[in-house]
Design a protein around this motif. Structure first.
Motif, PDB file in Angstrom:
ATOM      1  N   GLU A  45      33.667  70.055  -0.295  1.00 21.95           N
ATOM      2  CA  GLU A  45      33.959  71.516   0.224  1.00 21.95           C
ATOM      3  C   GLU A  45      34.554  71.181   1.668  1.00 21.95           C
ATOM      4  OE1 GLU A  45      33.690  74.546  -0.883  1.00 21.95           O
ATOM      5  OE2 GLU A  45      33.199  73.599  -2.685  1.00 21.95           O
ATOM      6  N   PRO A  46      34.480  70.392   2.510  1.00 25.40           N
ATOM      7  CA  PRO A  46      34.966  70.288   3.472  1.00 25.40           C
ATOM      8  C   PRO A  46      36.505  69.815   3.291  1.00 25.40           C
ATOM      9  CG  PRO A  46      33.378  68.731   3.699  1.00 25.40           C
ATOM     10  CD  PRO A  46      33.102  69.535   2.549  1.00 25.40           C
ATOM     11  N   ALA A  47      36.777  68.826   2.548  1.00 24.67           N
ATOM     12  CA  ALA A  47      37.901  68.189   2.107  1.00 24.67           C
ATOM     13  C   ALA A  47      38.795  69.361   1.438  1.00 24.67           C
ATOM     14  CB  ALA A  47      37.843  67.147   0.904  1.00 24.67           C
ATOM     15  N   TRP A  48      38.285  70.396   0.684  1.00 26.17           N
ATOM     16  CA  TRP A  48      38.954  71.337   0.235  1.00 26.17           C
ATOM     17  C   TRP A  48      39.301  72.462   1.067  1.00 26.17           C
ATOM     18  CZ3 TRP A  48      41.498  70.911  -4.472  1.00 26.17           C
ATOM     19  CH2 TRP A  48      42.264  72.123  -4.797  1.00 26.17           C
ATOM     20  N   ALA A  49      38.393  72.488   1.976  1.00 25.41           N
ATOM     21  CA  ALA A  49      38.664  73.694   2.984  1.00 25.41           C
ATOM     22  C   ALA A  49      39.903  73.091   3.798  1.00 25.41           C
ATOM     23  CB  ALA A  49      37.647  73.973   4.011  1.00 25.41           C
ATOM     24  N   GLU A  50      40.079  71.863   3.879  1.00 26.69           N
ATOM     25  CA  GLU A  50      41.111  71.147   4.910  1.00 26.69           C
ATOM     26  C   GLU A  50      42.262  71.130   4.336  1.00 26.69           C
ATOM     27  OE1 GLU A  50      42.090  67.085   7.251  1.00 26.69           O
ATOM     28  OE2 GLU A  50      39.841  68.023   7.309  1.00 26.69           O
ATOM     29  N   LEU A  51      42.220  70.796   3.041  1.00 25.36           N
ATOM     30  CA  LEU A  51      43.494  70.496   2.211  1.00 25.36           C
ATOM     31  C   LEU A  51      43.788  71.202   0.855  1.00 25.36           C
ATOM     32  CD1 LEU A  51      43.110  66.417   2.099  1.00 25.36           C
ATOM     33  CD2 LEU A  51      44.183  68.069   3.868  1.00 25.36           C
ATOM     34  N   GLY A  52      42.982  72.192   0.375  1.00 26.71           N
ATOM     35  CA  GLY A  52      43.059  72.869  -0.681  1.00 26.71           C
ATOM     36  C   GLY A  52      44.372  73.639  -0.894  1.00 26.71           C
ATOM     37  N   ASP A  53      44.850  74.169   0.373  1.00 24.89           N
ATOM     38  CA  ASP A  53      46.300  74.966   0.297  1.00 24.89           C
ATOM     39  C   ASP A  53      47.405  74.151  -0.085  1.00 24.89           C
ATOM     40  OD1 ASP A  53      44.591  76.996   0.853  1.00 24.89           O
ATOM     41  OD2 ASP A  53      45.406  77.013   2.964  1.00 24.89           O
ATOM     42  N   HIS A  54      47.480  72.888  -0.416  1.00 22.74           N
ATOM     43  CA  HIS A  54      48.532  72.038  -0.571  1.00 22.74           C
ATOM     44  C   HIS A  54      48.519  71.569  -2.242  1.00 22.74           C
ATOM     45  CE1 HIS A  54      49.656  71.878   3.744  1.00 22.74           C
ATOM     46  NE2 HIS A  54      48.155  71.900   3.814  1.00 22.74           N
ATOM     47  N   GLU A  55      49.529  71.090  -2.456  1.00 21.38           N
ATOM     48  CA  GLU A  55      49.512  70.312  -3.820  1.00 21.38           C
ATOM     49  C   GLU A  55      48.994  68.883  -3.585  1.00 21.38           C
ATOM     50  OE1 GLU A  55      50.570  70.683  -6.982  1.00 21.38           O
ATOM     51  OE2 GLU A  55      50.109  72.619  -6.442  1.00 21.38           O
ATOM     52  N   LEU A  56      48.075  68.219  -4.093  1.00 24.94           N
ATOM     53  CA  LEU A  56      47.364  67.074  -3.842  1.00 24.94           C
ATOM     54  C   LEU A  56      47.422  66.085  -4.713  1.00 24.94           C
ATOM     55  CD1 LEU A  56      44.098  68.862  -2.770  1.00 24.94           C
ATOM     56  CD2 LEU A  56      45.935  68.198  -1.069  1.00 24.94           C
ATOM     57  N   ILE A  57      46.920  64.900  -4.431  1.00 26.24           N
ATOM     58  CA  ILE A  57      46.984  63.769  -5.008  1.00 26.24           C
ATOM     59  C   ILE A  57      45.774  62.961  -4.790  1.00 26.24           C
ATOM     60  CG2 ILE A  57      48.358  62.056  -3.611  1.00 26.24           C
ATOM     61  CD1 ILE A  57      49.082  60.492  -6.051  1.00 26.24           C
ATOM     62  N   LEU A  58      44.786  62.422  -5.892  1.00 22.97           N
ATOM     63  CA  LEU A  58      43.631  61.896  -5.750  1.00 22.97           C
ATOM     64  C   LEU A  58      43.873  60.294  -5.937  1.00 22.97           C
ATOM     65  CD1 LEU A  58      40.686  62.384  -4.807  1.00 22.97           C
ATOM     66  CD2 LEU A  58      40.244  61.926  -7.289  1.00 22.97           C
TER      67      LEU A  58
END
Length: 374
Positions: free
Chosen positions: A159-172
């Motif tokens: 949840e904290p990771a998604w709150a910080e980065l979720g507005d972007h296209e991401l890579i895991l």
């Protein structure tokens, strides 16, 4: 010859310092009015896409960059208008997107950590099922010096990771339990001639490079494989200039982490420690001048100054410690300078470096122990 550089930071500054003795003049384009390279040439203050600013830059004989996130479309526009942009836009397009970068490495048989694109929560959960914890969630773009990433240790981090980065296209990316990090810097000219600098061993903290040592104390086979990866990448991109490939070493494996289509912090030691520095060789390649020798002059250890310059009183008394103040205002997380210590041999360098510990800012004192103990 007049050289235009997109970006006016310390890398552009050191390119100019190396290029002026070669007879070059410099024009810098940077959005910041206090760009530190402006002391060494004409500074055009404008955004990257500013048409009138690009017109001023297009009057240069050669165009290059000191920042990997200059939009590739801007470089394509300049090249399409007939201006010699080196390296070309394709290298920047590859380096600016972590997913494109990882796929490029895979296509060249450069091993990488497991990875997966993430465009939503479902993608993230599916990727974690395949890759597992721990893993790094990163933005695909504008990630450098530790920016735009979140370490997922357990499901509680989602949840904290998604709150910080979720507005972007991401890579895991899967976590790499590496033994150490290293970097190989390659210079290539327009005719395809390539030379490699000695492999550097690097130490990071909070995503930023803090120490770099050369030559890296590794076996010849690993060094040759690292060089082969750097050469393969430069050849594939038809690259002109200096390029650095950052690598993880885990046992007998080397894994590609990322590459920079420009001169690079891990090779700053080459100013004093190599016959021809990365900055001079980049300008030589860009300007169609003969490449300089990349051989080691002396073992070198580079300290990165982050946030503020340390006190010079004790450090400047150290023989063969070479000081570089970039002329930038102090600010947390900002690269403001570096110093490089040389010695005739690595065993002779280590005790001198350890004597500096009490004068080094944190966390360099702790990281130095880590580096010299390897």
């Amino acid at each position: 010859m007049k050289v235009g550089i997109l970006g006016g930071g310390q890398l552009a500054r050191m390119m100019a310092q190396a290029g002026i003795p070669l007879g070059c003049e410099f024009v810098f384009l940077d959005p910041k009015a206090d760009a530190c390279a402006g002391q060494l040439g004409e500074l055009v203050v404008a955004e990257w896409e500013d048409a009138s600013a690009l017109d001023r830059l297009s009057a240069c004989d050669r165009i290059t960059c000191d920042f990997e996130n200059v939009p590739a479309t801007v470089l394509e526009r300049l090249a399409d208008a007939g201006h010699p942009v080196r390296p070309a836009a394709n290298a920047f397009a590859a380096a600016q997107d972590r997913l494109t970068e990882k796929r490029l490495f895979e296509s060249l048989d450069i091993e990488v950590a497991p990875f997966a694109p993430v465009s939503g929560r479902t993608d993230l959960l599916d990727a974690l099922d395949r890759i597992g914890y721990p893993a790094l969630l990163k933005t695909r773009r504008m990630g450098y010096d530790g920016k735009g990433q979140y370490l997922l240790r357990t499901p509680e981090d989602l949840e904290p990771a998604w709150a910080e980065l979720g507005d972007h296209e991401l890579i895991l990316e899967g976590w790499v339990d590496f033994d150490f990090e290293c970097a190989i810097t390659v210079v290539r000219n327009a005719e395809g001639e390539m030379r490699c600098y000695p492999l550097s061993r690097t130490v990071h903290a909070d995503g930023m490079l803090r120490l770099a040592a050369a030559p890296a104390n590794v076996d010849a086979g690993l060094r040759e494989r690292a060089e082969a990866c750097g050469r393969l990448l430069a050849e594939h991109l038809d690259y002109v200039g200096c390029l650095t490939l950052e690598l993880f070493v885990a046992g007998d494996r080397i894994l590609g982490n990322e590459f920079a289509p420009r001169v690079h912090n891990s090779a700053h030691w080459t100013i004093e420690g190599a016959v021809c520095s990365q900055f001079e060789n980049h300008i030589r390649a860009v300007c169609d001048l003969p490449l300089g020798a990349t051989a080691l002059r002396a073992p070198a250890l580079m300290f990165n100054w982050i946030g503020a310059m340390p006190s010079t009183d004790a450090l400047l008394n150290v023989p063969d410690l070479h000081w570089h103040d970039y002329g930038k205002q102090s600010r947390p997380g900002r690269k403001v300078g570096h110093a490089t210590l040389l010695a005739e041999t690595w065993p002779a360098l280590v005790p001198v470096a350890l004597e500096l510990k009490e004068d080094l800012p944190q966390p360099l004192d702790r990281l130095l122990d880590k580096l010299v103990s390897i």
